[in-house]
Scaffold this motif. Structure first.
Motif, mmCIF file in Angstrom:
data_model
loop_
_atom_site.group_PDB
_atom_site.id
_atom_site.type_symbol
_atom_site.label_atom_id
_atom_site.label_comp_id
_atom_site.label_asym_id
_atom_site.label_seq_id
_atom_site.Cartn_x
_atom_site.Cartn_y
_atom_site.Cartn_z
ATOM 1 N N ALA A 1 30.857 45.487 84.074
ATOM 2 C CA ALA A 1 29.833 44.439 83.984
ATOM 3 C C ALA A 1 30.383 43.107 84.481
ATOM 4 O O ALA A 1 29.673 42.332 85.133
ATOM 5 C CB ALA A 1 29.350 44.305 82.542
ATOM 6 N N THR A 2 31.665 42.831 84.209
ATOM 7 C CA THR A 2 32.280 41.604 84.700
ATOM 8 C C THR A 2 32.369 41.604 86.219
ATOM 9 O O THR A 2 32.109 40.594 86.882
ATOM 10 C CB THR A 2 33.681 41.444 84.086
ATOM 11 O OG1 THR A 2 33.578 41.456 82.664
ATOM 12 C CG2 THR A 2 34.320 40.144 84.541
ATOM 13 N N ILE A 3 32.739 42.759 86.806
ATOM 14 C CA ILE A 3 32.842 42.859 88.270
ATOM 15 C C ILE A 3 31.477 42.677 88.922
ATOM 16 O O ILE A 3 31.330 41.947 89.910
ATOM 17 C CB ILE A 3 33.467 44.214 88.659
ATOM 18 C CG1 ILE A 3 34.916 44.280 88.170
ATOM 19 C CG2 ILE A 3 33.402 44.417 90.172
ATOM 20 C CD1 ILE A 3 35.583 45.608 88.430
ATOM 21 N N VAL A 4 30.459 43.351 88.367
ATOM 22 C CA VAL A 4 29.104 43.213 88.934
ATOM 23 C C VAL A 4 28.616 41.768 88.816
ATOM 24 O O VAL A 4 28.007 41.219 89.751
ATOM 25 C CB VAL A 4 28.141 44.184 88.226
ATOM 26 C CG1 VAL A 4 26.696 43.925 88.665
ATOM 27 C CG2 VAL A 4 28.529 45.627 88.520
ATOM 28 N N THR A 5 28.891 41.125 87.687
ATOM 29 C CA THR A 5 28.493 39.725 87.523
ATOM 30 C C THR A 5 29.191 38.828 88.537
ATOM 31 O O THR A 5 28.575 37.907 89.104
ATOM 32 C CB THR A 5 28.826 39.260 86.091
ATOM 33 O OG1 THR A 5 28.175 40.106 85.149
ATOM 34 C CG2 THR A 5 28.369 37.820 85.884
ATOM 35 N N ALA A 6 30.477 39.097 88.796
ATOM 36 C CA ALA A 6 31.204 38.296 89.785
ATOM 37 C C ALA A 6 30.637 38.491 91.182
ATOM 38 O O ALA A 6 30.518 37.535 91.965
ATOM 39 C CB ALA A 6 32.685 38.670 89.759
ATOM 40 N N ILE A 7 30.257 39.727 91.537
ATOM 41 C CA ILE A 7 29.673 39.986 92.863
ATOM 42 C C ILE A 7 28.337 39.272 93.012
ATOM 43 O O ILE A 7 28.052 38.633 94.038
ATOM 44 C CB ILE A 7 29.530 41.502 93.082
ATOM 45 C CG1 ILE A 7 30.912 42.160 93.146
ATOM 46 C CG2 ILE A 7 28.755 41.781 94.368
ATOM 47 C CD1 ILE A 7 30.863 43.669 93.247
ATOM 48 N N LEU A 8 27.496 39.374 91.974
ATOM 49 C CA LEU A 8 26.200 38.687 92.032
ATOM 50 C C LEU A 8 26.387 37.179 92.118
ATOM 51 O O LEU A 8 25.663 36.477 92.840
ATOM 52 C CB LEU A 8 25.369 39.046 90.799
ATOM 53 C CG LEU A 8 24.897 40.506 90.699
ATOM 54 C CD1 LEU A 8 24.145 40.733 89.401
ATOM 55 C CD2 LEU A 8 24.023 40.865 91.896
ATOM 56 N N GLY A 9 27.370 36.658 91.368
ATOM 57 C CA GLY A 9 27.640 35.224 91.461
ATOM 58 C C GLY A 9 28.100 34.815 92.843
ATOM 59 O O GLY A 9 27.764 33.730 93.333
ATOM 60 N N GLY A 10 28.860 35.681 93.517
ATOM 61 C CA GLY A 10 29.279 35.378 94.888
ATOM 62 C C GLY A 10 28.112 35.322 95.856
ATOM 63 O O GLY A 10 28.044 34.435 96.721
ATOM 64 N N PHE A 11 27.157 36.250 95.711
ATOM 65 C CA PHE A 11 25.970 36.213 96.571
ATOM 66 C C PHE A 11 25.129 34.968 96.304
ATOM 67 O O PHE A 11 24.597 34.342 97.226
ATOM 68 C CB PHE A 11 25.125 37.477 96.361
ATOM 69 C CG PHE A 11 25.626 38.675 97.117
ATOM 70 C CD1 PHE A 11 25.599 38.709 98.502
ATOM 71 C CD2 PHE A 11 26.143 39.758 96.442
ATOM 72 C CE1 PHE A 11 26.067 39.808 99.197
ATOM 73 C CE2 PHE A 11 26.620 40.854 97.127
ATOM 74 C CZ PHE A 11 26.593 40.896 98.513
ATOM 75 N N ILE A 12 25.009 34.595 95.019
ATOM 76 C CA ILE A 12 24.226 33.398 94.697
ATOM 77 C C ILE A 12 24.885 32.145 95.257
ATOM 78 O O ILE A 12 24.213 31.210 95.706
ATOM 79 C CB ILE A 12 24.041 33.298 93.165
ATOM 80 C CG1 ILE A 12 23.191 34.463 92.653
ATOM 81 C CG2 ILE A 12 23.410 31.964 92.775
ATOM 82 C CD1 ILE A 12 23.065 34.511 91.145
#
Length: 331
Positions: A260-271
């Protein structure tokens, strides 16, 4: 057409970054003060219940002689649906990070040498805790015994009481800080001689203020050393607390896991690509790779891998350098 299009987008977003950047920074420069969920009222009184200051018709201002002690009664009333926690009393399953903190502000006239007396809290069951914990849902009282220093200057002085507590409702918890100020008149009469036990306490208190407790030393809450240790602020003395009875900043329980932390970091990078200061680099990058594709011998996968690896290497080196610097300046 394409050669003109990308520079135009780059200039547009660069200008937007310049115009919006200061506005974004200023919007966080002066955050609004959050409403307080605990209402406090302070009352001063003599230690002796038969003192003349308790008589009817006494003056409305409180006066104390140098060398005398007096009582500071703090009455707290939580808002409906909110609760807070005691200063010292807690159960075995209750985290000490929840406990309230009360101390006097730095003063040359007044000092608190004794533990604070608190009204009896209630045992309650919380969803975030595995057992019963002590808390205040109804009005409560804290009583401090304060000494007026023998060398205090006569006249009117402000007694400053600093309070830091955790307030909670069914949705989550917040940390509140309040500073209460009460005027106290110090009499010009001759100072009262201190008892030997009080002299020893005052001496130990002043000596403790000039030194920091050694690392690893257990300082009991409410003791003389604990009060003096809070006089100065040192960010290096604070540590991260991970307790099941505490909720995370986002209001969750903090057990999401690594993925969940990795997915959140990826989404934050796209944002982050949509921010005005990062978006101008996208046309420049696309234009570079389009130019490379026009060559006869080009390797798009190799170029993309080198581009990504360079970004990862630069950011990793910067992060390691920052950690190294923080380790050097930390004790």
């Amino acid at each position: 057409m394409r050669a003109r299009f990308f520079p135009a987008i780059f200039l547009f977003w660069s200008l937007l970054c310049v115009l919006c950047g200061p506005g974004i920074n200023l919007s966080y420069a002066a955050p609004l003060e959050q409403p307080k969920h605990i209402a406090f009222q302070v009352t001063l009184g003599p230690v002796d219940p038969f003192s003349d200051q308790n008589a009817v018709g006494a003056e409305n201002h409180f006066e104390v002689r140098r060398g005398e002690t007096f009582l500071v009664q703090i009455e707290g009333t939580p808002q409906a649906g909110w609760h807070t926690y005691p200063i010292a009393k807690h159960t075995e399953v209750q985290s000490t990070a929840q406990l309230s903190q009360v101390r006097l502000g730095d003063s040359k006239e007044f000092v608190s040498l004794w533990p604070i007396v608190e009204s009896e809290p209630e045992l309650k069951a919380e969803e975030s805790s595995s057992g019963l914990i002590y808390e205040y849902e109804k009005p409560f009282t804290w009583i401090m015994e304060v000494l007026t220093r023998p060398e205090a200057a006569p006249g009117m002085h402000n007694l400053e009481i600093q309070i830091r507590l955790q307030v909670c409702d069914p949705k989550g918890c917040l940390t509140e800080k309040q500073t209460l100020t009460v005027p106290v008149r110090v009499s010009a009469a001759q100072a009262v001689a201190l008892a030997p036990a009080v002299q020893k306490l005052l001496k130990n208190y002043d000596e403790a203020r000039t030194r920091t407790p050694e690392k690893g030393t257990d300082v009991p809450r409410g003791s003389l050393a604990a009060s003096s240790a809070q006089t100065t602020f040192d960010w290096r003395e604070y540590q991260v607390v991970n307790s099941p009875s505490l909720e995370s900043v986002s209001g969750g329980r903090g057990h999401a896991g690594l993925w969940a932390t990795i997915v959140t970091a990826i989404l934050g990078g796209f944002i982050s690509l949509l921010t005005p200061c990062v978006f101008p680099m996208i046309p420049v990058t696309v234009s570079f790779f389009l130019k490379q594709s026009e060559r006869v011998h080009h390797r798009p996968l190799t170029m993309a891998a080198v581009y990504c690896a360079t970004l990862v290497a630069v950011l990793t080196a910067g992060g390691l350098a920052l950690v190294h610097v923080l380790q050097i300046i930390s004790p």
